[in-house]
Enzyme design. Structure first.
Site, PDB file in Angstrom:
ATOM      1  N   ASP A  11       0.862  -1.187   0.000  1.00 11.87           N
ATOM      2  CA  ASP A  11       0.000   0.000   0.000  1.00 11.87           C
ATOM      3  C   ASP A  11       0.895   1.233   0.000  1.00 11.87           C
ATOM      4  O   ASP A  11       1.665   1.463   0.937  1.00 11.87           O
ATOM      5  CB  ASP A  11      -0.900  -0.019   1.247  1.00 11.87           C
ATOM      6  CG  ASP A  11      -1.997   1.029   1.183  1.00 11.87           C
ATOM      7  OD1 ASP A  11      -2.168   1.651   0.117  1.00 11.87           O
ATOM      8  OD2 ASP A  11      -2.680   1.227   2.206  1.00 11.87           O
ATOM      9  N   ASP A 106      -2.810   2.445  -6.158  1.00 14.34           N
ATOM     10  CA  ASP A 106      -1.775   2.530  -5.122  1.00 14.34           C
ATOM     11  C   ASP A 106      -1.709   1.332  -4.176  1.00 14.34           C
ATOM     12  O   ASP A 106      -1.000   1.380  -3.169  1.00 14.34           O
ATOM     13  CB  ASP A 106      -1.970   3.811  -4.302  1.00 14.34           C
ATOM     14  CG  ASP A 106      -3.288   3.819  -3.537  1.00 14.34           C
ATOM     15  OD1 ASP A 106      -4.194   3.062  -3.903  1.00 14.34           O
ATOM     16  OD2 ASP A 106      -3.399   4.585  -2.562  1.00 14.34           O
ATOM     17  N   GLU A 107      -2.434   0.255  -4.469  1.00 19.82           N
ATOM     18  CA  GLU A 107      -2.317  -0.919  -3.604  1.00 19.82           C
ATOM     19  C   GLU A 107      -2.587  -2.194  -4.398  1.00 19.82           C
ATOM     20  O   GLU A 107      -3.327  -2.196  -5.378  1.00 19.82           O
ATOM     21  CB  GLU A 107      -3.255  -0.816  -2.399  1.00 19.82           C
ATOM     22  CG  GLU A 107      -4.723  -0.771  -2.730  1.00 19.82           C
ATOM     23  CD  GLU A 107      -5.613  -0.834  -1.483  1.00 19.82           C
ATOM     24  OE1 GLU A 107      -5.311  -1.623  -0.566  1.00 19.82           O
ATOM     25  OE2 GLU A 107      -6.608  -0.086  -1.447  1.00 19.82           O
TER      26      GLU A 107
END
Length: 358
Positions: A11, A106-107
């Site tokens: 993350d 983003d993860e």
């Protein structure tokens, strides 16, 4: 003998804001946020840790953010740049495994069970990935390592920012027993409050109760809570995520209070929905019943959704649902309207629709 899975959840730390600070170092140390403008009734996509000290968070209205932090530096969303950096991050991931399930830009989940890099150590792999992201891209990431997906996601938040946390297989039972239910992915604020009123605060509380009671109160979500509370999560890391629904929504320039106003917006959204369905699911038949839904967000930011099975994907069907859900407004103004269609499994499988983040 079944292998114990090694799952990493990576993350990125305040991703959009971090990229902006990397590319403009004069922003470092100042409260910044990325999101929509006040005059467009925008919301924050993310904010850096300096801004979070003022109580700011993602999905907060930009207007409220400026009330809490008058000196906030608001930057517009630069999605092409964020997508480009996300692709670079995934290039790093692929050095270690092809089993990558992106959740957003983003993860992502990584299954490194069969990886031989770093002597097969998931902990070392996570550390190497984070170091590569820092060295090559100038960004920090946090990671969680566990044998179960939901625990890996929880673990990645344990030592944020720029840290990692490991839950070993032999530690799962003890970790889960003391885990607050509000930390289970999918348990939002409202659900957590309902559980708390029932005297259910941790996973060990769930372990002591009858499963049927939980299902009666929470339905499908209750099954998820019960399984996770017992350390059960059989979900695999899925590199090709099947598109399960298609939807459109709009945050309104001005709040509305009349159903007639909503009907006009609904018609415009319906046109956009049909166009999106044809693009993503060209084989989907619009002439057979489906499960459809309407979502409203009120002026107080509470959200409600009404879904119904066996409905044709017609403007009239959505108008029927809108009329029914509008009663929940109870005098409140509406700031967002959304429509969606749940895709049947046969359509999802036959069409092989892959969610693309880029």
């Amino acid at each position: 003998m079944i292998k114990t899975r090694k799952i990493i959840h990576v993350d990125m730390d305040c991703f959009y804001a971090a990229i902006e600070m990397r590319d403009n170092p004069t922003l470092i140390g100042k409260p910044i946020a990325v999101g929509g403008a006040v005059e467009r009734r925008g919301v924050l996509a993310t904010c850096n840790y300096e801004a979070r000290k003022f109580g700011l968070h993602s999905a907060m209205s930009t207007a409220q953010a400026f009330k809490l932090c008058p000196n906030l530096i608001l930057l517009p969303v630069n999605m092409p740049l964020y997508k480009q950096v996300s692709q670079q991050i995934h290039t790093i991931f692929r050095r270690y495994t092809d089993l990558i399930e992106p959740l957003s830009l983003d993860e992502a989940y990584l299954d490194v069970t069969d990886s031989t890099v770093c002597s097969g150590s998931a902990t070392w792999i996570a550390a190497e990935i984070r170091q590569a992201i820092l060295t090559e891209l100038g960004l920090t990431a946090s990671a969680g390592i566990a044998p179960l997906k939901f625990l890996a996601k929880i673990a990645s938040d344990q030592n944020k920012p720029n840290g990692q946390f490991v839950i070993k297989p032999e530690e799962v039972s003890a970790f889960v027993a003391t885990l607050p239910l509000k930390r289970i992915p999918g348990v939002g604020k409202v659900t957590a409050q309902r559980l708390d009123k029932m005297g259910l605060c941790t996973c060990s509380d769930i372990q002591q109760m009858n499963k049927a009671v939980l299902l009666e109160h929470f339905g499908k979500l209750g099954q998820r809570i019960w399984a996770f509370s017992h350390g059960i999560d059989e979900r695999q890391v899925e590199p090709h995520r099947i598109l399960k629904s298609v939807g459109v929504e709009r945050t309104l320039q001005q709040n509305i209070a009349q159903l007639a106003q909503a009907d006009v917006i609904l018609a415009e959204l319906y046109t956009s929905l049909i166009k999106r369905l044809k693009n993503h699911c060209p084989h989907l038949s619009l002439s057979i019943p489906h499960k459809i839904g309407v979502k409203l967000k009120f002026a107080d930011f509470n959200v409600t959704t009404l879904e119904k099975r066996g409905m044709l994907i017609t403007l009239n069907s959505f108008e029927i649902l809108l009329t029914q859900i509008w009663q929940r407004a109870a005098g409140r103004e509406v700031r967002l309207i959304g429509l969606h269609v749940n895709l049947p499994e046969t359509e999802s499988v036959s069409a092989q629709v892959q969610m693309s983040l880029w």
